[in-house]
Design an enzyme around this catalytic site. Sequence first.
Site, PDB file in Angstrom:
ATOM      1  N   SER A  41       0.832  -1.197   0.000  1.00 44.69           N
ATOM      2  CA  SER A  41       0.000   0.000   0.000  1.00 44.69           C
ATOM      3  C   SER A  41       0.875   1.258   0.000  1.00 44.69           C
ATOM      4  O   SER A  41       1.654   1.457  -0.922  1.00 44.69           O
ATOM      5  CB  SER A  41      -0.954  -0.036   1.200  1.00 44.69           C
ATOM      6  OG  SER A  41      -1.979   0.910   1.073  1.00 44.69           O
ATOM      7  N   ASP A  47      -0.643  -4.866  -3.528  1.00 45.52           N
ATOM      8  CA  ASP A  47      -1.988  -4.294  -3.523  1.00 45.52           C
ATOM      9  C   ASP A  47      -2.001  -2.767  -3.483  1.00 45.52           C
ATOM     10  O   ASP A  47      -2.694  -2.162  -2.663  1.00 45.52           O
ATOM     11  CB  ASP A  47      -2.819  -4.857  -2.361  1.00 45.52           C
ATOM     12  CG  ASP A  47      -4.302  -4.968  -2.745  1.00 45.52           C
ATOM     13  OD1 ASP A  47      -4.582  -5.400  -3.872  1.00 45.52           O
ATOM     14  OD2 ASP A  47      -5.160  -4.606  -1.930  1.00 45.52           O
ATOM     15  N   HIS A  80      -7.187  -6.263   1.848  1.00 47.77           N
ATOM     16  CA  HIS A  80      -6.144  -5.349   1.390  1.00 47.77           C
ATOM     17  C   HIS A  80      -4.780  -5.722   1.966  1.00 47.77           C
ATOM     18  O   HIS A  80      -3.756  -5.603   1.288  1.00 47.77           O
ATOM     19  CB  HIS A  80      -6.517  -3.913   1.782  1.00 47.77           C
ATOM     20  CG  HIS A  80      -5.509  -2.886   1.389  1.00 47.77           C
ATOM     21  ND1 HIS A  80      -4.989  -2.803   0.104  1.00 47.77           N
ATOM     22  CD2 HIS A  80      -4.900  -1.899   2.107  1.00 47.77           C
ATOM     23  CE1 HIS A  80      -4.124  -1.803   0.055  1.00 47.77           C
ATOM     24  NE2 HIS A  80      -4.058  -1.250   1.249  1.00 47.77           N
TER      25      HIS A  80
END
Length: 421
Positions: free
Chosen positions: A197, A222, A390
Amino acid sequence: MSALEKSMHLGRLPSRPPLPGSGGSQSGAKMRMGLIYLFERQSYIEKEKTEINSFTGSLPKYPQQPGLGQAEARSPGRKRDFSPVPWSQYFESMEDVEVENETGKDTFRVYKSGSEGPVLLLLHGGGHSALSWAVFTAAIISRVQCRIVALDLRSHGETKVKNSEDLSAETMAKDVGNVVEAMYGDLPPPIMLIGHSMGGAIAVHTASSNLVPSLLGLCMIDVVEGTAMDALNSMQNFLRGRPKTFKSLENAIEWSVKSGQIRNLESARVSMVGQVKQCEGITSPEGSKSIVEGIIEEEEEDEEGSESVNKRKKEDDMETKKDHPYTWRIELAKTEKYWDGWFRGLSNLFLSCPIPKLLLLAGVDRLDKDLTIGQMQGKFQMQVLPQCGHAVHEDAPDKVAEAVATFLIRHRFAEPIGGFQ
């Protein structure tokens, strides 16, 4: 089959057929027709039940994590363990790395494992910490010969910096380069940057700025520019929806799992320790009492109209802190001005890095146009890991470790161990 399931399946059956004849039918004929109908109805239900059991039995099981994960497998009547687990169960050592800059000395916390092979420098996502890589570290170390350095980025975890409000991509990328220089000097070992992220974005900014001279590979987990930019509009609403405080570490760990932030209990038990901290000024009941009394005395000097309101508000805040003494280490809502800089232009920066690249996603729908074209042109390796949220590296650490290990072996960056192919 539950009553609800039966009612659902019964509802799918055709209504009972009308009995033949009207006035002239005998009661025995009616009873025989009714029994035949009920028998057919029951046979239909049993058939549907068998088909449902067969279907659900063929679904793939969610992968069970080794170690603590197996011990935490849910069983009827068994209470799940949400107690925190120390970092030392997954990392071999911990170090505070001092970095000198214009404003003075900053101290960056790193967790390490391994003694040979390339260094995998791990950068966590926003609000998380280096401990989010704990279970992944144990998994990757058992597959390939490598060294792990998991870094607490500025204002996160146990890292202490002079200017904690500066979370720009440029500053955090420089931090990564400075930590590498402080740890290894002018001759650093081969390093692969892996980021999740926000950490994935910082890894790309670090790589594109050539801040790690021995960089051999890059992995984003991700994070895609298109979907990240779209998500920024709703990020504040997401943050407002989180609890502001927790009664205990166990309570924070339980929330993280039940809310779906971290779907793997084993990882949550070590990771959440790096996300929350004790509220300031709540060292003891006596200390809390003196703070409240000081607030009351100070408020007596105010005008009578606002005195009771302010006093009550501060007393309520203090009571909340006493009942819920843990809060988030970083207020992500206050970092909003930096979000755009983390992600804008990220896809092209990633594609332009002249090193082998790996992109791991929780879903193929996350790809934006630039990355879709780049993937079709073979500019990077991509793998989709379904059944993950996530926090892919926490939800499925074994799958992420397998993907990274395969990438390292494929490019001959590392040697397999333990029979891993």
